[in-house]
Design a protein around this motif. Structure first.
Motif, PDB file in Angstrom:
ATOM      1  N   SER A   1       0.827  -1.213   0.000  1.00 19.36           N
ATOM      2  CA  SER A   1       0.000   0.000   0.000  1.00 19.36           C
ATOM      3  C   SER A   1       0.856   1.256   0.000  1.00 19.36           C
ATOM      4  CB  SER A   1      -0.927   0.002   1.214  1.00 19.36           C
ATOM      5  OG  SER A   1      -1.818  -1.078   1.140  1.00 19.36           O
ATOM      6  N   MET A   2       1.928   1.236   0.778  1.00 20.52           N
ATOM      7  CA  MET A   2       2.818   2.403   0.816  1.00 20.52           C
ATOM      8  C   MET A   2       3.557   2.570  -0.510  1.00 20.52           C
ATOM      9  SD  MET A   2       4.128   2.491   4.712  1.00 20.52           S
ATOM     10  CE  MET A   2       4.533   4.227   4.639  1.00 20.52           C
ATOM     11  N   ARG A   3       3.897   1.451  -1.150  1.00 22.21           N
ATOM     12  CA  ARG A   3       4.525   1.527  -2.471  1.00 22.21           C
ATOM     13  C   ARG A   3       3.573   2.176  -3.473  1.00 22.21           C
ATOM     14  NH1 ARG A   3       6.661  -3.920  -4.393  1.00 22.21           N
ATOM     15  NH2 ARG A   3       8.234  -3.424  -2.871  1.00 22.21           N
ATOM     16  N   MET A   4       2.282   1.826  -3.377  1.00 25.59           N
ATOM     17  CA  MET A   4       1.271   2.424  -4.262  1.00 25.59           C
ATOM     18  C   MET A   4       1.201   3.925  -4.034  1.00 25.59           C
ATOM     19  SD  MET A   4      -0.968   1.984  -6.584  1.00 25.59           S
ATOM     20  CE  MET A   4      -2.627   2.078  -7.161  1.00 25.59           C
ATOM     21  N   SER A   5       1.232   4.346  -2.785  1.00 22.53           N
ATOM     22  CA  SER A   5       1.207   5.770  -2.472  1.00 22.53           C
ATOM     23  C   SER A   5       2.423   6.483  -3.068  1.00 22.53           C
ATOM     24  CB  SER A   5       1.172   5.965  -0.956  1.00 22.53           C
ATOM     25  OG  SER A   5       1.233   7.331  -0.624  1.00 22.53           O
ATOM     26  N   PHE A   6       3.598   5.880  -2.906  1.00 27.97           N
ATOM     27  CA  PHE A   6       4.813   6.458  -3.476  1.00 27.97           C
ATOM     28  C   PHE A   6       4.713   6.558  -4.998  1.00 27.97           C
ATOM     29  CE2 PHE A   6       8.861   5.526  -5.586  1.00 27.97           C
ATOM     30  CZ  PHE A   6       9.581   6.655  -5.232  1.00 27.97           C
ATOM     31  N   MET A   7       4.232   5.492  -5.626  1.00 27.43           N
ATOM     32  CA  MET A   7       4.122   5.488  -7.081  1.00 27.43           C
ATOM     33  C   MET A   7       3.109   6.519  -7.565  1.00 27.43           C
ATOM     34  SD  MET A   7       4.338   1.408  -7.824  1.00 27.43           S
ATOM     35  CE  MET A   7       3.954   1.598  -9.570  1.00 27.43           C
ATOM     36  N   ALA A   8       1.981   6.641  -6.869  1.00 30.98           N
ATOM     37  CA  ALA A   8       0.969   7.622  -7.267  1.00 30.98           C
ATOM     38  C   ALA A   8       1.521   9.039  -7.168  1.00 30.98           C
ATOM     39  CB  ALA A   8      -0.283   7.470  -6.406  1.00 30.98           C
ATOM     40  N   ASN A   9       2.241   9.325  -6.087  1.00 26.70           N
ATOM     41  CA  ASN A   9       2.861  10.644  -5.949  1.00 26.70           C
ATOM     42  C   ASN A   9       3.919  10.876  -7.016  1.00 26.70           C
ATOM     43  OD1 ASN A   9       1.333  11.459  -3.741  1.00 26.70           O
ATOM     44  ND2 ASN A   9       2.747  10.553  -2.278  1.00 26.70           N
ATOM     45  N   SER A  10       4.708   9.851  -7.293  1.00 28.09           N
ATOM     46  CA  SER A  10       5.748   9.969  -8.314  1.00 28.09           C
ATOM     47  C   SER A  10       5.160  10.187  -9.700  1.00 28.09           C
ATOM     48  CB  SER A  10       6.634   8.716  -8.329  1.00 28.09           C
ATOM     49  OG  SER A  10       7.322   8.587  -7.124  1.00 28.09           O
ATOM     50  N   SER A  11       4.077   9.471  -9.998  1.00 24.72           N
ATOM     51  CA  SER A  11       3.464   9.640 -11.318  1.00 24.72           C
ATOM     52  C   SER A  11       2.928  11.059 -11.475  1.00 24.72           C
ATOM     53  CB  SER A  11       2.346   8.622 -11.543  1.00 24.72           C
ATOM     54  OG  SER A  11       1.217   8.892 -10.739  1.00 24.72           O
ATOM     55  N   HIS A  12       2.276  11.556 -10.440  1.00 26.00           N
ATOM     56  CA  HIS A  12       1.757  12.920 -10.505  1.00 26.00           C
ATOM     57  C   HIS A  12       2.891  13.925 -10.696  1.00 26.00           C
ATOM     58  CE1 HIS A  12      -0.540  16.526  -9.695  1.00 26.00           C
ATOM     59  NE2 HIS A  12       0.365  16.850  -8.794  1.00 26.00           N
ATOM     60  N   SER A  13       3.941  13.778  -9.912  1.00 25.32           N
ATOM     61  CA  SER A  13       5.068  14.713  -9.997  1.00 25.32           C
ATOM     62  C   SER A  13       5.744  14.676 -11.360  1.00 25.32           C
ATOM     63  CB  SER A  13       6.108  14.393  -8.916  1.00 25.32           C
ATOM     64  OG  SER A  13       5.568  14.592  -7.644  1.00 25.32           O
ATOM     65  N   SER A  14       5.977  13.475 -11.874  1.00 25.49           N
ATOM     66  CA  SER A  14       6.688  13.384 -13.156  1.00 25.49           C
ATOM     67  C   SER A  14       5.827  13.879 -14.311  1.00 25.49           C
ATOM     68  CB  SER A  14       7.173  11.956 -13.408  1.00 25.49           C
ATOM     69  OG  SER A  14       6.091  11.070 -13.538  1.00 25.49           O
ATOM     70  N   ILE A  15       4.549  13.546 -14.308  1.00 30.80           N
ATOM     71  CA  ILE A  15       3.667  14.017 -15.381  1.00 30.80           C
ATOM     72  C   ILE A  15       3.523  15.534 -15.313  1.00 30.80           C
ATOM     73  CG2 ILE A  15       1.278  13.987 -16.211  1.00 30.80           C
ATOM     74  CD1 ILE A  15       1.271  10.972 -15.545  1.00 30.80           C
ATOM     75  N   ASP A  16       3.409  16.069 -14.096  1.00 27.76           N
ATOM     76  CA  ASP A  16       3.313  17.512 -13.921  1.00 27.76           C
ATOM     77  C   ASP A  16       4.586  18.213 -14.411  1.00 27.76           C
ATOM     78  OD1 ASP A  16       1.868  19.862 -12.888  1.00 27.76           O
ATOM     79  OD2 ASP A  16       3.481  19.910 -11.379  1.00 27.76           O
ATOM     80  N   SER A  17       5.747  17.668 -14.056  1.00 26.90           N
ATOM     81  CA  SER A  17       7.015  18.264 -14.473  1.00 26.90           C
ATOM     82  C   SER A  17       7.173  18.259 -15.991  1.00 26.90           C
ATOM     83  CB  SER A  17       8.188  17.518 -13.845  1.00 26.90           C
ATOM     84  OG  SER A  17       8.185  17.668 -12.453  1.00 26.90           O
ATOM     85  N   VAL A  18       6.837  17.131 -16.601  1.00 29.44           N
ATOM     86  CA  VAL A  18       6.959  17.032 -18.060  1.00 29.44           C
ATOM     87  C   VAL A  18       5.981  17.983 -18.737  1.00 29.44           C
ATOM     88  CG1 VAL A  18       6.640  15.503 -20.042  1.00 29.44           C
ATOM     89  CG2 VAL A  18       7.889  14.696 -18.045  1.00 29.44           C
ATOM     90  N   SER A  19       4.765  18.076 -18.226  1.00 24.31           N
ATOM     91  CA  SER A  19       3.789  18.969 -18.860  1.00 24.31           C
ATOM     92  C   SER A  19       4.208  20.429 -18.729  1.00 24.31           C
ATOM     93  CB  SER A  19       2.391  18.754 -18.282  1.00 24.31           C
ATOM     94  OG  SER A  19       2.335  19.163 -16.930  1.00 24.31           O
ATOM     95  N   LYS A  20       4.798  20.800 -17.603  1.00 24.80           N
ATOM     96  CA  LYS A  20       5.297  22.173 -17.450  1.00 24.80           C
ATOM     97  C   LYS A  20       6.456  22.446 -18.400  1.00 24.80           C
ATOM     98  CE  LYS A  20       3.693  22.907 -12.780  1.00 24.80           C
ATOM     99  NZ  LYS A  20       4.046  23.035 -11.367  1.00 24.80           N
TER     100      LYS A  20
END
Length: 102
Positions: free
Chosen positions: A74-93
């Motif tokens: 569950s904690m790995r899922m949380s880390f991955m969800a945060n990472s996906s949001h951060s990376s997609i946000d960074s690339v889109s910016k």
């Protein structure tokens, strides 16, 4: 168990090569769509791991190691969800910045 981030996300990114188009499950798209799709697959894989471990616990696997494994997934899922949001946000910016400069 293979790391879902490495296998799905990084594998897809490596295969994209350049900023051209690539095939995706929805037809032709760009590499940014493929990037998002790869993150989606990685998150789906992790959700499956949580479901499997949850099944172990619900079928009487109430040992501390079983519960700890479920917590870990569950904690790995949380880390991955945060990472996906951060990376997609960074690339889109970054893409937005590039578009402004052209």
């Amino acid at each position: 168990m293979t790391n879902p981030i490495n296998s799905a996300v990084l594998g897809t990114i490596a295969s994209l090569g350049n900023m051209g188009t690539t095939e995706s499950r929805t037809g032709k798209g760009n590499w940014f769509e493929a990037f998002g799709e790869a993150w989606g697959k990685a998150l789906d894989t992790q959700a499956d791991a949580i479901t499997a471990q949850s099944d172990v616990v619900s079928q009487g696997g109430d040992k501390p190691s079983d519960i700890t494994q479920l917590t870990t997934e569950s904690m790995r899922m949380s880390f991955m969800a945060n990472s996906s949001h951060s990376s997609i946000d960074s690339v889109s910016k970054a893409l937005e910045t590039m578009a402004r400069k052209n």
